[in-house]
Design a protein around this motif. Sequence first.
Motif, PDB file in Angstrom:
ATOM      1  N   VAL A 190      -8.680  -4.637  -6.718  1.00 25.97           N
ATOM      2  CA  VAL A 190      -7.237  -4.443  -6.744  1.00 25.97           C
ATOM      3  C   VAL A 190      -6.624  -5.011  -8.018  1.00 25.97           C
ATOM      4  CG1 VAL A 190      -5.139  -5.266  -5.662  1.00 25.97           C
ATOM      5  CG2 VAL A 190      -6.973  -4.330  -4.289  1.00 25.97           C
ATOM      6  N   ILE A 224      -5.068  11.434  -1.838  1.00 25.44           N
ATOM      7  CA  ILE A 224      -4.739  10.054  -1.507  1.00 25.44           C
ATOM      8  C   ILE A 224      -5.978   9.284  -1.028  1.00 25.44           C
ATOM      9  CG2 ILE A 224      -3.969  10.508   0.878  1.00 25.44           C
ATOM     10  CD1 ILE A 224      -2.221   8.181  -1.549  1.00 25.44           C
ATOM     11  N   VAL A 225      -6.816   9.925  -0.213  1.00 22.43           N
ATOM     12  CA  VAL A 225      -7.995   9.213   0.295  1.00 22.43           C
ATOM     13  C   VAL A 225      -8.913   8.835  -0.863  1.00 22.43           C
ATOM     14  CG1 VAL A 225     -10.049   9.423   1.712  1.00 22.43           C
ATOM     15  CG2 VAL A 225      -7.891  10.297   2.554  1.00 22.43           C
ATOM     16  N   ILE A 270       0.869  -1.177   0.000  1.00 23.15           N
ATOM     17  CA  ILE A 270       0.000   0.000   0.000  1.00 23.15           C
ATOM     18  C   ILE A 270       0.901   1.220   0.000  1.00 23.15           C
ATOM     19  CG2 ILE A 270      -1.425   1.377   1.544  1.00 23.15           C
ATOM     20  CD1 ILE A 270      -3.051  -0.549   0.127  1.00 23.15           C
ATOM     21  N   VAL A 300      -9.536   2.591  -5.715  1.00 29.54           N
ATOM     22  CA  VAL A 300      -8.961   1.250  -5.762  1.00 29.54           C
ATOM     23  C   VAL A 300      -9.862   0.250  -5.042  1.00 29.54           C
ATOM     24  CG1 VAL A 300      -6.983  -0.158  -5.112  1.00 29.54           C
ATOM     25  CG2 VAL A 300      -6.633   2.155  -5.923  1.00 29.54           C
ATOM     26  N   VAL A 301     -10.369   0.656  -3.869  1.00 30.50           N
ATOM     27  CA  VAL A 301     -11.237  -0.240  -3.104  1.00 30.50           C
ATOM     28  C   VAL A 301     -12.488  -0.566  -3.908  1.00 30.50           C
ATOM     29  CG1 VAL A 301     -12.731  -0.372  -1.095  1.00 30.50           C
ATOM     30  CG2 VAL A 301     -10.424   0.497  -0.856  1.00 30.50           C
ATOM     31  N   PHE A 306      -7.548   5.990  -2.994  1.00 27.51           N
ATOM     32  CA  PHE A 306      -7.725   4.679  -2.357  1.00 27.51           C
ATOM     33  C   PHE A 306      -9.163   4.196  -2.491  1.00 27.51           C
ATOM     34  CE2 PHE A 306      -3.711   5.162   0.106  1.00 27.51           C
ATOM     35  CZ  PHE A 306      -3.144   4.017  -0.387  1.00 27.51           C
ATOM     36  N   MET A 307     -10.103   5.143  -2.383  1.00 24.13           N
ATOM     37  CA  MET A 307     -11.500   4.751  -2.544  1.00 24.13           C
ATOM     38  C   MET A 307     -11.724   4.165  -3.939  1.00 24.13           C
ATOM     39  SD  MET A 307     -13.114   5.218   0.206  1.00 24.13           S
ATOM     40  CE  MET A 307     -11.631   4.712   0.994  1.00 24.13           C
ATOM     41  N   MET A 344       1.263   4.824   0.527  1.00 21.85           N
ATOM     42  CA  MET A 344       0.675   6.074   0.989  1.00 21.85           C
ATOM     43  C   MET A 344       1.414   7.279   0.411  1.00 21.85           C
ATOM     44  SD  MET A 344      -1.843   5.266   2.879  1.00 21.85           S
ATOM     45  CE  MET A 344      -2.325   6.437   4.128  1.00 21.85           C
TER      46      MET A 344
END
Lengths: 533, 360, 274
Positions: free
Chosen positions: A475, A463-464, A267, A470-471, A467-468, A269
């Motif tokens: 993946v 970044i948040v 992951i 990707v979720v 990630f959302m 960050m």
Amino acid sequence: MRALRVIFYCCLLYALPAHALTQADLAPLVGDDFDAKLTLVDKLGESDDKAAKTVLQALSDGNLSASSSGQVVLSQGDTYVDAATGAPVTVNAADLQDVVVNNRMHRHLDSALAGLSLFDADAKIRLAAAQQLAGHADAEFLPVIVKAVKREQDPKIKKLLLQSQAMILLDSTDAAQRKEAAQILGGSDSPKVRASLAERIDKNAQGSAIETDPAVRQAIVKAIAKIDSSMAMAEYLARIFSGISLGSVLMLAALGLAITYGLMGVINMAHGEFLMIGAYATYAVQGVFRHFFPVQLDWYLPAALPVAFIVTFLVGVILERSVIRWLYGRPLESLLATWGLSLILIQAVRTIFGPQNVEVANPGWMSGGWEVIPNLILPYNRMVIIGFSLGVLLIVWLILTRTRLGLFVRGVTQNRKMADCLGVPTSRVDTLTFGFGAGIAGLGGVALSQIGNVGPELGQSYIVDSFMVVVLGGVGQLAGTVAGGFGLGIVNKFLEPWIGAVLAKIIVLIFIIAFIQKRPQGMFAMKGRTVDN
Amino acid sequence: MDMLKKLYGPTGWAAILVALVVMLVMVPVMALLVPKTSAFHLSAYTVTLFGKYLCYGIVALAMGLAWGYGGILSLGHGLFFSLGGYMFGMYLMRMIGGLGQYGSNLPDFMVFLDWKTYPWWWWGTDHLAYVLLMVVLVPGVLAFVFGWFAFRSRIKGVYFSIITQALTYAAMLLFFRNETGFGGNNGFTDFKFIAGFPVAAASTRAGLFAITGLVLIVALLACRFIVLSKFGRVLTAIRDAETRVMFCGYNPLPYKLAVWVFSAVLCGIAGALYVPQVGIINPSEMSPANSIEIAIWAAVGGRGTLLGPIIGAGIVNAAKSWFTMSFPEYWLYLLGLIFVLVTLFLPQGVMGLLNRWKRT
Amino acid sequence: MMSISATANSEERSISGAHVLIPGELDLSHGVALYLDAINVSFDGFKAINNLSLTIDAGELRCIIGPNGAGKTTMMDVITGKTRPDSGTAFFGQTFDLTRMREAQIAHAGIGRKFQKPTVFEQHSVFDNLELALKADKSIWGSLFSRRNHEQTERIEELMELIRLQDFCHRPAGLLAHGQKQWLEIGMLLAQEPKLLLLDEPVAGMTDEETERTAELFISLAGKHSLVVVEHDMEFVNSIARKVTVLHEGSVLAEGSMSEVQNDARVIEVYLGR
């Protein structure tokens, strides 16, 4: 035919002053009697003399001067001509005084010029004039407009003129005329028209409205509804567009993230910081262009692309070799370590470039926009970014599906041990892929520099959201990242006007959690036994 | 008695007793009774600073329990901490009474927004007991609802971390807004009284410090009890092999949920103790960065232990206090390095280092 | 064919034949431990299980063989609730509808499973592993406040002796040899006191001697328990099997005694033909 038409027009315009313009006609311009000046402007506006238009234009541009003898002259750079006849004159520049124009005159000038242009042979000029009039037609232009409407053949221009006419007639004393005007205005799609319609039926503090006739009121209400529906269409399209635009940025931000997580179980960050570095690389390239090639400044952006890619690629490779390769398959640890890296990168940028935002300008060819339909203007920079991200996506797809590196990446993603046994240089593949993912983020940074602030915290704000994506997308899935990015972008933009940006974010988060309830592996997950354990 | 013996050996209990005496007796005496001129006098500043570390210690302990034993790396602990803080902050704001800048009964920021009455969610916040209940309930209920959905759909590992981070981020945005009635950007500050005592007085500070210390010790004992019970062993079993646990007949959901909610409640309590000591709470406490920092406290101290995270919180925050005073430019570099180096070279943290040193 | 007159979820108690079915209690009175009928499972269009029907009698020891990808593990996933079938019925005894239960409920009802790859709690000691598996109150309150009683300690010691790990009582399970982990997992299974044991490749990685002992153990367990053993080691299957089921491409290809199956033309084709 053409000659006949010209004669026809001339007959229609017989009421206007037919004689050629003389200095005597222009006399009111000299001096401070603004009422006289206004009368002259209006008079000239109704003339069909070419010279009248020249005078009006010059007046509007502030190129008209008067000599002490009262002769009105027009400056053309260093030389002067007689404003009435156009003949060259020699005057002492020191002797000249500017013809003073006040605000009220400017308004009249604009409309007079517009009125004149309405009779131009060129349809483009007529259209422009009609559009200008549509904005602010005063009652005194009703006769000009009426004449122009009668003569106009082009339906688009005619419609505009009719609407300008209707705007004026809305204040008519005749209720039937007002009603008809309201009906015509229903065909408009301008928010201005809507506002002035609404003005007439809205109750003021005393509880009375401007429009009292019930039939007219009803017509106005209908017209507003009609305008609303056509405006809603434009707004709907605009929202889809801004959703796609946000989505393309999210997709760019998330692409590299999805690839590296899928491949290495890391992951990252610090991924947002690659965006930030890409944006700062753009800033640096812009600086170089400003300093060394100021003439080609507009082309700094294409030059920034390879620079941003290479810089972020190198940073990515260095981080992978030094830190990240020790964290494969330990997502929680990698989350913490890469967070530390992101702190270091942010602070490094602060040390080098300072903590403030830096200014990255849009090149000339990216400013402005394309008006697709009225009320729907698509900014060029957003369009370029959408095109750009699709281009990057295509390249990534080609690399993953058509090249040897892509084959290795897919192989390692599915079964690292097996790929290792088959002689795939997994550690080199990892390094290259991580660098590649970073490079894509760098390109994303170039795009971001064109639509938002460039500062050390740039990456943190994305970044948040990435990630959302990707979720949501699943993946290591290109299709998932694309769908997740655009989906989130569009949903966000549709929710925002209703409930505000913050609540929209929260709703989207709740949606994602609800979605994961149904499909824990994301939209496009690999299924079967390999996923578990 | 039997249970006490099980929790800690004689040395452990002796250490706890010493800690209690230091925190509950010595510090208050040194702060209040020892004259200011003496070398043994503790200034209110120092007491507050250490009180702050103790609050962080509670949070780190909560993180250590959930992450080290349950394998749940929450990036939402900063949120629960802030929620507890905000709940207690509401009470402190009510206690300002008419002493605000505008002399109104409402907090200054509400006067500024031209609000005439308290919104409904401020109901009851002038009663200490109610607020104390809320300090536990609000983070607890939020953690319960969120955790129930997340664990039910088997969201775990890094997915869980990311989702909790998003939750924290969303909450921060919400609290930044003025309409939510939590003071927007500026949050709550300028507190005057707590339960009738002036907030800034040295005696109040010493009292709050002692209470925080007591809470930390009680929390430590509670966590120790959990970890040593069969519950704790099931928890670590879930962390290591969740499917096996299920096929043994355990439903992992209530286990994870229980430890996660307990951990969140501890954070809320820590937040409530933190706010009156520090004197301010604002939405930046909820920033995702803070939550990740909590994780590094636990990592520095040592995962899979209870004492470790508390020590880690102390080390990192002492370093932070010192660096941000002496070399503010370099603190983020150091913090970043701590993140990288600890994960790469010190997976067991300081406790692991101590254990290795003890063995040789 | 047996008749299903009540599901585990329904509250009503209905009369079927001569006795009363009680939801939530295992009922093996018809002599059937596991009943699968017309089960289908597909992953992205790939049919892992294709119209599979299978019945295991109470106290039976059944071996299941089949080439790779025949659906053996997926079948176990369905029985233990890890995978939900797209269609079909799965009953444990007469009362438990397996398609509606979660993993922990199924385990609680009396089905134990050993994985293909031995999974034990590596950080825990052998003793703790067994204690956690022991049949007991498995709610959070139970495990928070319960204390181990004398009988439980004795039972754990008994099990350790059975799986010959008594000398490794306090060793973390992660440090055991592969074969020992297999035994520990079997021990944990027994600690659960299940009525039905599903064993996925139980002797992989075991020495010949260990394999022999495992065979003895399984034979001694049959009768009291029902066992389903999935194994590739034909010698081992031969030494324990009474009845063998051959799976192929997600459904039953042949069923019968070992010699019957070995002489079945279709089985020979599947194993040797391609």
